[in-house]
Design an enzyme around this catalytic site. Sequence first.
Site, PDB file in Angstrom:
ATOM      1  N   ASP A   8      -9.886-135.902 -67.808  1.00  0.00           N
ATOM      2  CA  ASP A   8     -10.006-134.556 -68.357  1.00  0.00           C
ATOM      3  C   ASP A   8      -9.117-133.621 -67.531  1.00  0.00           C
ATOM      4  OD1 ASP A   8     -11.276-132.362 -69.860  1.00  0.00           O
ATOM      5  OD2 ASP A   8     -12.244-131.911 -67.940  1.00  0.00           O
ATOM      6  N   ASP A  10      -9.150-129.707 -67.416  1.00  0.00           N
ATOM      7  CA  ASP A  10      -9.758-128.524 -66.807  1.00  0.00           C
ATOM      8  C   ASP A  10     -11.078-128.868 -66.128  1.00  0.00           C
ATOM      9  OD1 ASP A  10      -7.726-126.721 -67.799  1.00  0.00           O
ATOM     10  OD2 ASP A  10      -8.626-127.030 -69.779  1.00  0.00           O
TER      11      ASP A  10
END
Length: 188
Positions: A8, A10
């Site tokens: 991922d 952020d």
Amino acid sequence: MNKAIFVDKDGTLLVDVPYNVDPSRMEFYEGARESLRQLQEHGFLIIVVTNQSGVARGFFTEEAVINVGNVVATELANYCVTLDGFYFCPHHPAGSVAAYARPCNCRKPAPGMLLRAAEDFNIDLQNSWMIGNSLDDVAAGRRAGCFTLLISDTETTRDRAGSIPPTATATSLSEAAAIVLENQRVLV
């Protein structure tokens, strides 16, 4: 077949600045680039998978997100890491841009981005890992058939993971990389 680290963006790879597409505000977590290099040296493809509802909400364009991917790739290359793929979901059912305001199979917790990358790169999902900081990341990884690693420095998030248990938990991407590599030795 290839094995991959799906990561991922952020809150996992980069410090979370909500709806940010400004490269000058992008900050990698300490040790993140080196951790990805170590994982790549052990044969993993590195693929970012990220929800970007700001497109559906009209905050920025797909081109801006693509530029973010290019900046991430360039920065990783400075640390001898090849970013093999950058996949993003521009959709959100509550969006204000009609073309993107809809349910989809790519927005995490759905596994669509991982499945598409698996097809594009001939990835063995059962020997791959999804690393993220949310339960949606864990759910997407599990639904795709991957091992999952939840990065969280709060007991509350780890406690909530009981309904969607990750393979492991860590407090940083550096710790996550060590867990992946240790588990690879056990699983091989």
